[in-house]
Design a protein around this motif. Structure first.
Motif, PDB file in Angstrom:
ATOM      1  N   VAL A 278       0.882  -1.167   0.000  1.00 32.76           N
ATOM      2  CA  VAL A 278       0.000   0.000   0.000  1.00 32.76           C
ATOM      3  C   VAL A 278       0.919   1.215   0.000  1.00 32.76           C
ATOM      4  O   VAL A 278       1.733   1.385   0.913  1.00 32.76           O
ATOM      5  CB  VAL A 278      -0.913   0.024   1.246  1.00 32.76           C
ATOM      6  CG1 VAL A 278      -1.761   1.286   1.254  1.00 32.76           C
ATOM      7  CG2 VAL A 278      -1.790  -1.216   1.290  1.00 32.76           C
ATOM      8  N   SER A 279       0.823   2.039  -1.044  1.00 34.05           N
ATOM      9  CA  SER A 279       1.787   3.121  -1.201  1.00 34.05           C
ATOM     10  C   SER A 279       1.070   4.465  -1.172  1.00 34.05           C
ATOM     11  O   SER A 279       0.044   4.641  -1.821  1.00 34.05           O
ATOM     12  CB  SER A 279       2.514   2.925  -2.541  1.00 34.05           C
ATOM     13  OG  SER A 279       3.642   3.734  -2.612  1.00 34.05           O
ATOM     14  N   ILE A 280       1.611   5.387  -0.379  1.00 35.08           N
ATOM     15  CA  ILE A 280       0.943   6.686  -0.242  1.00 35.08           C
ATOM     16  C   ILE A 280       1.758   7.812  -0.869  1.00 35.08           C
ATOM     17  O   ILE A 280       2.980   7.791  -0.875  1.00 35.08           O
ATOM     18  CB  ILE A 280       0.664   7.019   1.243  1.00 35.08           C
ATOM     19  CG1 ILE A 280       1.946   6.961   2.076  1.00 35.08           C
ATOM     20  CG2 ILE A 280      -0.393   6.073   1.819  1.00 35.08           C
ATOM     21  CD1 ILE A 280       1.767   7.408   3.517  1.00 35.08           C
ATOM     22  N   GLY A 281       1.042   8.805  -1.409  1.00 33.51           N
ATOM     23  CA  GLY A 281       1.690   9.977  -1.994  1.00 33.51           C
ATOM     24  C   GLY A 281       1.258  11.240  -1.283  1.00 33.51           C
ATOM     25  O   GLY A 281       0.638  11.181  -0.207  1.00 33.51           O
ATOM     26  N   ARG A 282       1.536  12.357  -1.908  1.00 38.50           N
ATOM     27  CA  ARG A 282       1.237  13.639  -1.262  1.00 38.50           C
ATOM     28  C   ARG A 282      -0.239  13.840  -0.985  1.00 38.50           C
ATOM     29  O   ARG A 282      -0.603  14.676  -0.160  1.00 38.50           O
ATOM     30  CB  ARG A 282       1.777  14.780  -2.125  1.00 38.50           C
ATOM     31  CG  ARG A 282       3.269  14.877  -2.001  1.00 38.50           C
ATOM     32  CD  ARG A 282       3.822  16.252  -2.170  1.00 38.50           C
ATOM     33  NE  ARG A 282       3.151  17.064  -3.151  1.00 38.50           N
ATOM     34  CZ  ARG A 282       3.779  17.905  -3.955  1.00 38.50           C
ATOM     35  NH1 ARG A 282       5.094  17.986  -3.914  1.00 38.50           N
ATOM     36  NH2 ARG A 282       3.113  18.657  -4.787  1.00 38.50           N
ATOM     37  N   GLY A 283      -1.076  13.054  -1.670  1.00 40.58           N
ATOM     38  CA  GLY A 283      -2.505  13.110  -1.422  1.00 40.58           C
ATOM     39  C   GLY A 283      -2.878  12.753   0.013  1.00 40.58           C
ATOM     40  O   GLY A 283      -3.989  13.030   0.457  1.00 40.58           O
ATOM     41  N   ILE A 284      -1.963  12.167   0.773  1.00 38.19           N
ATOM     42  CA  ILE A 284      -2.230  11.822   2.172  1.00 38.19           C
ATOM     43  C   ILE A 284      -2.329  13.094   3.028  1.00 38.19           C
ATOM     44  O   ILE A 284      -2.900  13.086   4.118  1.00 38.19           O
ATOM     45  CB  ILE A 284      -1.145  10.841   2.712  1.00 38.19           C
ATOM     46  CG1 ILE A 284      -1.610  10.120   3.984  1.00 38.19           C
ATOM     47  CG2 ILE A 284       0.167  11.537   2.987  1.00 38.19           C
ATOM     48  CD1 ILE A 284      -2.572   9.004   3.741  1.00 38.19           C
TER      49      ILE A 284
END
Ligand SMILES: Cc1cc2nc3c(=O)[nH]c(=O)nc-3n(C[C@H](O)[C@H](O)[C@H](O)COP(=O)(O)OP(=O)(O)OC[C@H]3O[C@@H](n4cnc5c(N)ncnc54)[C@H](O)[C@@H]3O)c2cc1C
Lengths: 296, 248
Positions: free
Chosen positions: A180-186
């Protein structure tokens, strides 16, 4: 000959070459005896913490003695410098950042990414030094174990003042089955806990884009996926709030199934996804967790 | 103690705008705008910061084509004092580029040669090592922090697993990472003044010897399903099903 300062990468290169070439290994990594399980030849373990200059000097000695046909070097911060120094010492050309190769009538045909990952460049050359990208092969143990010899480090013009370990020690993204990979949208660090239920529901590993790992330090650097991070190949890669810039794609292209959640319909990640949902990740993730748990 | 720095920079096509021909996969590089390469900006920024702290001069050096004058102007606007474009660049050939730049560097007195550790489009990462070797100077690479003191420099070098603090005597070569700083956006006044500075150019007589043959350079084909749901109510069950199958 194979050199890497990162043991796992040295092991991958040896596994990739096994059956086609006989190899010796030079390592400045943590555990030469682990490398020996994957390389049947001589393992030359460089003592102490070393900089590119002294590593290149030790390899040069071995090259003069043993006249290897090719020098494969793990493409790491240190590895690329070692390759450059050796190429000037030996007058050998370098094929860099390769993801695969074959030999053909005295020439070597190599593949690598170019234009920041937008294209794959296939070249034919007489290069004898190759820098190899992580992820080239699964580790395959060797039938015969290699012999470890320690080598003293030559005098250096560079003085080591201090060292700080920055691995969290626990993650091995390259082996993870689900990511599960997160970007700046977090949005902010505190929001990471809102995606943890998903990580748990899929029994996955948490990873991130470069801004998350390197610029904001919300996740440790060894969780960064991309051109300058880890090259991963899980069964499922779930990208949350990641735009899908090419440098990120270069690290997750090997994934079997890609899921993307992004509120921007035009985000390039949807071009690289098998399943995409357009919307706010904070609304969608809880519903998705529920659906997975209830088997819907 | 003033510090004299030669900073190396490069001009590239704007790779973010690069598209591939949908039928052939060939990258459409013609007519794309050119820009100052990403890591080159970090190198310039770091060099200018050292100058602002210690005094001295920053000399900008670029191996490129006549078109690189816009990159040199941007370098001037960021605070580079003097600059030169060596023309005759043809293609990605680190051995030739290193030779061309190193031969010029030898003629310019300096304490530090500064550059990016890799460039954003080719990502080859060989230039710093090659130049250091030709010059016979120590190499402190992949710096995330640089401190310059009398006759020496100290850097924090980022490897995959550690941050190493290391020191060496000047003159030396330093390569920097993208994380080292946030390059400045020069104010309008500085951009206007930069426009008045001389654009020095000089052609190289050093030719390339590498005989690399390009077999192909194409955008990889995406074989993804691309099932994108604009209605989450429809998308969630599909995605849940795909995930559950994969984790079985
Ligand atoms: C030389 C070089 C090397 C690089 N190496 C890497 C690398 O290894 N790895 C890497 O990742 N990057 C790398 N980059 C950086 C890369 O170019 C991008 O800048 C980066 O990947 C962008 O990260 P991001 O997608 O997290 O952020 P952004 O591009 O800002 O995207 C954020 C996304 O989140 C979406 N979003 C916002 N809020 C929400 C919400 N509530 N719900 C759903 N979606 C939302 C937005 O629509 C947007 O698409 C490199 C760059 C260079 C120049």
């Amino acid at each position: 000959m194979v050199f890497s300062d990162v043991d796992d990468l040295g092991i991958q290169i040896n596994s990739f070459l096994s059956g086609t070439m006989e190899t010796d290994s030079v390592t400045s990594g943590k555990d030469p005896y682990r490398v020996a399980k994957y390389c049947a030849g001589n393992i030359y373990a460089l003592k102490g913490r070393q900089f590119p200059e002294s590593i290149a000097a030790s390899i040069l000695e071995l090259q003069k003695k043993n006249d290897y046909d090719y020098i494969f070097i793990g493409s790491t911060a240190i590895g690329r410098d070692v390759a450059a120094l050796l190429s000037e010492d030996l007058g050998f050309e370098v094929a860099s950042e390769i993801t695969g190769f074959r030999t053909e009538g005295g020439r070597i045909i190599t593949r690598r990414f170019f234009y920041g990952g937008k294209t794959v460049l296939e070249e034919s050359s007489t290069a004898k030094i190759l820098t190899v990208m992580p992820g080239i092969s699964e580790p395959k143990s060797s039938a015969k174990e290699g012999t470890v010899t320690e080598i003293e480090s030559p005098a250096s013009r560079i003085t080591l003042i201090g060292a700080e370990d920055k691995t969290s020690g626990a993650v091995d993204l390259e082996k993870a089955g689900i990511i599960v990979s997160i970007g700046r949208g977090i949005g902010k660090q505190e929001n990471i806990e809102k995606v943890n239920p998903l990580v748990e529901a899929v029994r996955g590993e948490l990873a991130g884009s470069r801004p998350i790992c390197l610029d904001y330090h919300w996740l440790s650097e060894d969780r960064q996926v991309g051109l300058s991070g880890k090259k991963v190949r899980p069964r499922v890669y779930i990208a949350l709030g990641i735009s899908g810039q090419i440098q990120h794609i270069a690290g997750m292209r090997g994934s079997k199934t890609v899921v993307a959640i992004n509120k921007d319909k035009a985000a390039p990640i949807f071009e690289e996804a098998d399943y995409g949902i357009v919307g706010d990740l904070f609304q969608i993730v809880p519903k998705l967790v529920e659906a997975i748990k209830s088997g819907q | 103690m003033p510090v004299n720095i030669i900073v190396l920079f490069k001009q590239i096509i704007d790779i973010d705008l690069l598209k591939a021909d949908p039928s052939t996969g060939s990258p459409l590089v013609q007519n794309l705008p050119l820009r100052l390469e990403t890591l080159s900006k970090n190198a310039i920024e770091e060099a200018v910061r050292i100058k602002e702290k210690k005094g001295g001069k920053v000399y900008g050096l670029c191996f490129g084509t006549e078109k690189a004058s816009s990159a040199l102007k941007e370098a001037y606007a960021m605070g580079v004092d003097e600059g030169l474009i060596i023309t005759g660049y043809e293609r990605n050939d680190p051995t030739r580029t290193a030779k061309v730049l190193a031969e010029k560097i030898k003629t310019i007195p300096h304490d530090i040669v500064m550059m990016g550790n890799q460039s954003a489009e080719s990502y080859t990462g060989l230039l710093a090592g090659k130049i250091a070797k030709i010059l016979g100077e120590p190499l402190l690479s992949n710096a995330i922090k640089v401190d310059v003191e009398e006759g020496k420099a100290r850097v924090v070098m980022a490897t995959e697993s550690e941050n190493l603090t290391a020191e060496a005597a000047t003159p030396l070569v330093i390569s920097v990472t993208q994380e080292i700083n946030e390059p400045r956006l020069p104010p309008v006044m500085q951009i206007l003044q930069a426009g008045k500075k001389p654009i020095n150019m000089e052609a190289t007589s050093i030719s390339g010897s590498s005989e690399v043959q390009v077999i192909s350079n194409l955008a990889p084909k995406s074989e993804r399903k691309k099932l994108v749901f604009e209605d989450p109510e429809k998308g969630i069950p599909e995605v849940s099903k795909a995930i559950r199958e994969a984790i079985k």
